[in-house]
Design a protein around this motif. Structure first.
Motif, PDB file in Angstrom:
ATOM      1  N   GLY A 145      40.125   1.585  -4.304  1.00 40.39           N
ATOM      2  CA  GLY A 145      39.066   2.434  -3.786  1.00 40.39           C
ATOM      3  C   GLY A 145      39.587   3.670  -3.083  1.00 40.39           C
ATOM      4  O   GLY A 145      40.759   4.043  -3.216  1.00 40.39           O
ATOM      5  N   GLY A 146      38.711   4.324  -2.332  1.00 39.03           N
ATOM      6  CA  GLY A 146      39.084   5.556  -1.643  1.00 39.03           C
ATOM      7  C   GLY A 146      39.685   5.292  -0.272  1.00 39.03           C
ATOM      8  O   GLY A 146      39.820   4.151   0.178  1.00 39.03           O
ATOM      9  N   PHE A 147      40.032   6.398   0.394  1.00 37.44           N
ATOM     10  CA  PHE A 147      40.609   6.313   1.737  1.00 37.44           C
ATOM     11  C   PHE A 147      40.109   7.516   2.520  1.00 37.44           C
ATOM     12  O   PHE A 147      40.514   8.647   2.287  1.00 37.44           O
ATOM     13  CB  PHE A 147      42.138   6.324   1.660  1.00 37.44           C
ATOM     14  CG  PHE A 147      42.813   6.097   2.986  1.00 37.44           C
ATOM     15  CD1 PHE A 147      42.898   4.824   3.522  1.00 37.44           C
ATOM     16  CD2 PHE A 147      43.374   7.153   3.697  1.00 37.44           C
ATOM     17  CE1 PHE A 147      43.538   4.601   4.742  1.00 37.44           C
ATOM     18  CE2 PHE A 147      44.007   6.950   4.905  1.00 37.44           C
ATOM     19  CZ  PHE A 147      44.087   5.662   5.434  1.00 37.44           C
ATOM     20  N   SER A 148      39.194   7.244   3.446  1.00 37.03           N
ATOM     21  CA  SER A 148      38.542   8.301   4.204  1.00 37.03           C
ATOM     22  C   SER A 148      39.091   8.369   5.624  1.00 37.03           C
ATOM     23  O   SER A 148      39.964   7.583   6.011  1.00 37.03           O
ATOM     24  CB  SER A 148      37.039   8.037   4.249  1.00 37.03           C
ATOM     25  OG  SER A 148      36.794   6.829   4.966  1.00 37.03           O
ATOM     26  N   LEU A 149      38.552   9.288   6.422  1.00 31.47           N
ATOM     27  CA  LEU A 149      38.931   9.366   7.831  1.00 31.47           C
ATOM     28  C   LEU A 149      38.546   8.077   8.555  1.00 31.47           C
ATOM     29  O   LEU A 149      39.286   7.602   9.427  1.00 31.47           O
ATOM     30  CB  LEU A 149      38.260  10.575   8.482  1.00 31.47           C
ATOM     31  CG  LEU A 149      38.632  10.869   9.942  1.00 31.47           C
ATOM     32  CD1 LEU A 149      40.139  11.045  10.114  1.00 31.47           C
ATOM     33  CD2 LEU A 149      37.895  12.107  10.448  1.00 31.47           C
ATOM     34  N   ASP A 150      37.409   7.485   8.187  1.00 26.87           N
ATOM     35  CA  ASP A 150      37.034   6.189   8.751  1.00 26.87           C
ATOM     36  C   ASP A 150      38.094   5.134   8.453  1.00 26.87           C
ATOM     37  O   ASP A 150      38.459   4.327   9.319  1.00 26.87           O
ATOM     38  CB  ASP A 150      35.695   5.718   8.168  1.00 26.87           C
ATOM     39  CG  ASP A 150      34.500   6.296   8.916  1.00 26.87           C
ATOM     40  OD1 ASP A 150      34.713   7.098   9.850  1.00 26.87           O
ATOM     41  OD2 ASP A 150      33.354   5.957   8.555  1.00 26.87           O
ATOM     42  N   ASP A 151      38.581   5.123   7.220  1.00 25.78           N
ATOM     43  CA  ASP A 151      39.612   4.156   6.836  1.00 25.78           C
ATOM     44  C   ASP A 151      40.898   4.387   7.631  1.00 25.78           C
ATOM     45  O   ASP A 151      41.575   3.440   8.041  1.00 25.78           O
ATOM     46  CB  ASP A 151      39.903   4.249   5.338  1.00 25.78           C
ATOM     47  CG  ASP A 151      38.705   3.851   4.490  1.00 25.78           C
ATOM     48  OD1 ASP A 151      38.083   2.816   4.797  1.00 25.78           O
ATOM     49  OD2 ASP A 151      38.393   4.579   3.535  1.00 25.78           O
ATOM     50  N   TYR A 152      41.220   5.653   7.833  1.00 25.85           N
ATOM     51  CA  TYR A 152      42.424   6.006   8.594  1.00 25.85           C
ATOM     52  C   TYR A 152      42.334   5.448  10.013  1.00 25.85           C
ATOM     53  O   TYR A 152      43.287   4.841  10.527  1.00 25.85           O
ATOM     54  CB  TYR A 152      42.548   7.525   8.621  1.00 25.85           C
ATOM     55  CG  TYR A 152      43.833   8.087   9.182  1.00 25.85           C
ATOM     56  CD1 TYR A 152      44.968   8.207   8.389  1.00 25.85           C
ATOM     57  CD2 TYR A 152      43.886   8.555  10.488  1.00 25.85           C
ATOM     58  CE1 TYR A 152      46.131   8.756   8.882  1.00 25.85           C
ATOM     59  CE2 TYR A 152      45.050   9.119  11.001  1.00 25.85           C
ATOM     60  CZ  TYR A 152      46.176   9.215  10.194  1.00 25.85           C
ATOM     61  OH  TYR A 152      47.329   9.758  10.693  1.00 25.85           O
ATOM     62  N   ILE A 153      41.181   5.615  10.649  1.00 26.73           N
ATOM     63  CA  ILE A 153      40.973   5.080  12.000  1.00 26.73           C
ATOM     64  C   ILE A 153      41.025   3.545  11.966  1.00 26.73           C
ATOM     65  O   ILE A 153      41.618   2.916  12.855  1.00 26.73           O
ATOM     66  CB  ILE A 153      39.639   5.585  12.569  1.00 26.73           C
ATOM     67  CG1 ILE A 153      39.680   7.109  12.752  1.00 26.73           C
ATOM     68  CG2 ILE A 153      39.312   4.896  13.895  1.00 26.73           C
ATOM     69  CD1 ILE A 153      38.344   7.745  13.122  1.00 26.73           C
ATOM     70  N   SER A 154      40.434   2.953  10.935  1.00 28.71           N
ATOM     71  CA  SER A 154      40.470   1.488  10.802  1.00 28.71           C
ATOM     72  C   SER A 154      41.891   0.974  10.657  1.00 28.71           C
ATOM     73  O   SER A 154      42.250  -0.073  11.231  1.00 28.71           O
ATOM     74  CB  SER A 154      39.631   1.046   9.594  1.00 28.71           C
ATOM     75  OG  SER A 154      38.258   1.312   9.787  1.00 28.71           O
ATOM     76  N   TYR A 155      42.707   1.682   9.903  1.00 27.56           N
ATOM     77  CA  TYR A 155      44.108   1.291   9.756  1.00 27.56           C
ATOM     78  C   TYR A 155      44.812   1.331  11.106  1.00 27.56           C
ATOM     79  O   TYR A 155      45.611   0.444  11.443  1.00 27.56           O
ATOM     80  CB  TYR A 155      44.820   2.222   8.774  1.00 27.56           C
ATOM     81  CG  TYR A 155      44.783   1.784   7.332  1.00 27.56           C
ATOM     82  CD1 TYR A 155      43.598   1.368   6.727  1.00 27.56           C
ATOM     83  CD2 TYR A 155      45.925   1.797   6.544  1.00 27.56           C
ATOM     84  CE1 TYR A 155      43.556   0.985   5.399  1.00 27.56           C
ATOM     85  CE2 TYR A 155      45.901   1.410   5.211  1.00 27.56           C
ATOM     86  CZ  TYR A 155      44.715   1.005   4.643  1.00 27.56           C
ATOM     87  OH  TYR A 155      44.688   0.622   3.323  1.00 27.56           O
ATOM     88  N   MET A 156      44.533   2.356  11.896  1.00 29.32           N
ATOM     89  CA  MET A 156      45.189   2.471  13.189  1.00 29.32           C
ATOM     90  C   MET A 156      44.786   1.333  14.112  1.00 29.32           C
ATOM     91  O   MET A 156      45.614   0.809  14.874  1.00 29.32           O
ATOM     92  CB  MET A 156      44.882   3.833  13.807  1.00 29.32           C
ATOM     93  CG  MET A 156      45.509   4.980  13.028  1.00 29.32           C
ATOM     94  SD  MET A 156      45.115   6.602  13.687  1.00 29.32           S
ATOM     95  CE  MET A 156      45.952   6.521  15.238  1.00 29.32           C
ATOM     96  N   ILE A 157      43.523   0.938  14.044  1.00 27.85           N
ATOM     97  CA  ILE A 157      43.072  -0.206  14.840  1.00 27.85           C
ATOM     98  C   ILE A 157      43.753  -1.490  14.356  1.00 27.85           C
ATOM     99  O   ILE A 157      44.246  -2.290  15.157  1.00 27.85           O
ATOM    100  CB  ILE A 157      41.541  -0.336  14.770  1.00 27.85           C
ATOM    101  CG1 ILE A 157      40.873   0.861  15.447  1.00 27.85           C
ATOM    102  CG2 ILE A 157      41.081  -1.649  15.408  1.00 27.85           C
ATOM    103  CD1 ILE A 157      39.361   0.919  15.289  1.00 27.85           C
ATOM    104  N   ALA A 158      43.803  -1.674  13.032  1.00 27.62           N
ATOM    105  CA  ALA A 158      44.433  -2.872  12.466  1.00 27.62           C
ATOM    106  C   ALA A 158      45.927  -2.919  12.806  1.00 27.62           C
ATOM    107  O   ALA A 158      46.464  -3.990  13.138  1.00 27.62           O
ATOM    108  CB  ALA A 158      44.238  -2.895  10.945  1.00 27.62           C
ATOM    109  N   PHE A 159      46.597  -1.788  12.730  1.00 31.43           N
ATOM    110  CA  PHE A 159      48.020  -1.746  13.063  1.00 31.43           C
ATOM    111  C   PHE A 159      48.247  -2.048  14.543  1.00 31.43           C
ATOM    112  O   PHE A 159      49.190  -2.755  14.912  1.00 31.43           O
ATOM    113  CB  PHE A 159      48.611  -0.383  12.707  1.00 31.43           C
ATOM    114  CG  PHE A 159      48.782  -0.149  11.223  1.00 31.43           C
ATOM    115  CD1 PHE A 159      48.881  -1.210  10.337  1.00 31.43           C
ATOM    116  CD2 PHE A 159      48.849   1.144  10.716  1.00 31.43           C
ATOM    117  CE1 PHE A 159      49.041  -0.992   8.970  1.00 31.43           C
ATOM    118  CE2 PHE A 159      49.019   1.374   9.363  1.00 31.43           C
ATOM    119  CZ  PHE A 159      49.113   0.303   8.482  1.00 31.43           C
TER     120      PHE A 159
END
Length: 406
Positions: A145-159
């Motif tokens: 799928g895609g990778f948006s700014l929301d996804d980027y923030i989600s990755y930072m939270i997950a990391f």
């Protein structure tokens, strides 16, 4: 057609560059003392280096200095997601006392996270260091799928959650907005993994302040122009075939066009150093360009949303940035110590753009807030080089070590 044209040209020229590389190595090995041969070898070396690569260079962090002694370091994978991996540089000496855990957030802006190699190496002296190792979008299948700014923030939270409670976040340049947003979301949710401290270094928190040439370029065209002219589909034979991306080679071309003479002179210096046998001087420039010419494609969704929301409509400082339908509220941050760092001569994120984060976080107590302007440095000098090591890092280290526990 932009990416396809680039790929075709790269494929056609690749054999010539490969031949030049082999010829240069052969001539240096056999006849380094002969002037004419040395000139040919130097010319072949320069020709072989005039190319872009699309794979992450190695970090080459094998040890860290701790109290005057060298401690072995190994690189470990903590968490792998489709568009990024959380890496840890683990010191193998089991007798070391516990050190603060730091998540180093690298930019996703056309280069790989190895651009922060020196930053990580310096932090390792006094910290346990993790880094966001962003993947090249052209190597990510459309199945993810895609990778948006929301996804980027989600990755930072997950990391951050993967690093664990009591960690500290250090964001460099472009991810400062997302780092502040992620910290705000975690604070609002009372997430136990919310960072104890947040350091924002040379980041575009509020681009309305002292606009740079980069900022003016971003607002010179509507977002539709960026989508029409700068977004391409990944060609075959790459794993991400048909994924829409902002190609890394386009971003690099923009960087080089800002100061083309300096780059011409650098390659001229490589030739001159090699011709006269100054191999160490040549190697320093060669190492820089091995990193600089390694490009990382950005997912189109993330790039376009970043241009629009960060550089055109200034959503975060205006209080309207959305994350999965929620308004990001930096005022929710209360327990996280905040430090902002800027470079006096930064022509990418000018003085005032990063410190704007301080006003966005009114509920962080004044004694938990720190700001530092480093004189005499441009953008890259904020996180690498002599002044980073000698003047900026000690302040960042002290802020992290003095941050109160929850």
């Amino acid at each position: 057609m932009l990416y396809q044209t680039y790929q075709l040209q790269s494929d056609m020229v690749s054999p010539l560059r490969l031949a030049a590389q082999h010829l240069s190595a052969s001539l240096w090995f056999q006849h380094t003392e002969r002037t004419l041969v040395r000139k040919v070898a130097a010319a072949c070396d320069v020709l072989s280096r005039l190319r872009l690569t699309h794979s992450r260079p190695p970090y080459n962090i094998h040890s860290a200095m701790l109290d005057g002694r060298e401690v072995p370091v190994v690189e470990e994978t903590v968490l792998t997601l489709p568009f990024g991996t959380l890496l840890r540089f683990r010191k193998t000496d089991t007798d070391l006392p516990p050190q603060p855990k730091v998540l180093l957030v690298a930019p996703l802006s056309g280069h790989f996270a190895t651009l922060l190699r020196e930053t990580a190496r310096t932090l390792l002296q006094d910290h346990e260091v993790f880094i966001t190792d962003w993947h090249n979008a052209r190597d990510v299948s459309l199945l993810h799928g895609g990778f948006s700014l929301d996804d980027y923030i989600s990755y930072m939270i997950a990391f951050t959650e993967a690093v664990g409670e009591g960690s500290h976040m250090v964001a460099v340049c472009q991810p400062c907005v997302a780092a502040l947003a992620a910290t705000a979301i975690m604070a609002e949710d009372d997430n136990p993994a919310q960072p104890r401290s947040l350091t924002l270094m040379a980041g575009p928190v509020d681009c309305r302040v002292n606009p740079t040439e980069v900022n003016r370029l971003a607002v010179s065209k509507p977002i539709s122009w960026f989508e029409k002219n700068l977004i391409s589909h990944v060609p075959l034979p790459h794993t991400g075939f048909m994924r829409r991306v902002y190609p890394g080679f386009v971003q690099l071309s923009a960087f080089i066009s800002m100061n083309p003479e300096r780059h011409k002179q650098s390659f001229r210096h490589i030739y001159d150093h090699l011709e006269h046998g100054r191999l160490e001087e040549a190697a320093a420039i060669q190492d820089f360009y091995e990193e600089y010419l390694a490009v990382n494609d950005l997912p189109a969704e993330f790039y376009l949303e970043t241009v629009e929301k960060v550089f055109q409509t200034y959503d975060l400082p205006r209080g309207v940035l959305q994350y999965k339908g929620r308004t990001v509220n930096p005022a929710a941050i209360r327990r996280t110590a905040l430090m902002t760092v800027e470079g006096e001569r930064d022509d990418i994120c000018s003085v005032g753009q990063t410190v704007a984060a301080q006003d966005l976080c009114p509920n962080v107590r004044p004694y938990l807030k720190t700001h530092h302007i480093q004189t005499g440095v441009g953008h890259y000098g904020v996180f690498s080089g002599r002044r980073w090591n000698q003047q900026i890092y000690p302040r960042v280290r002290d802020m992290i070590h003095n941050a109160p526990s929850a």
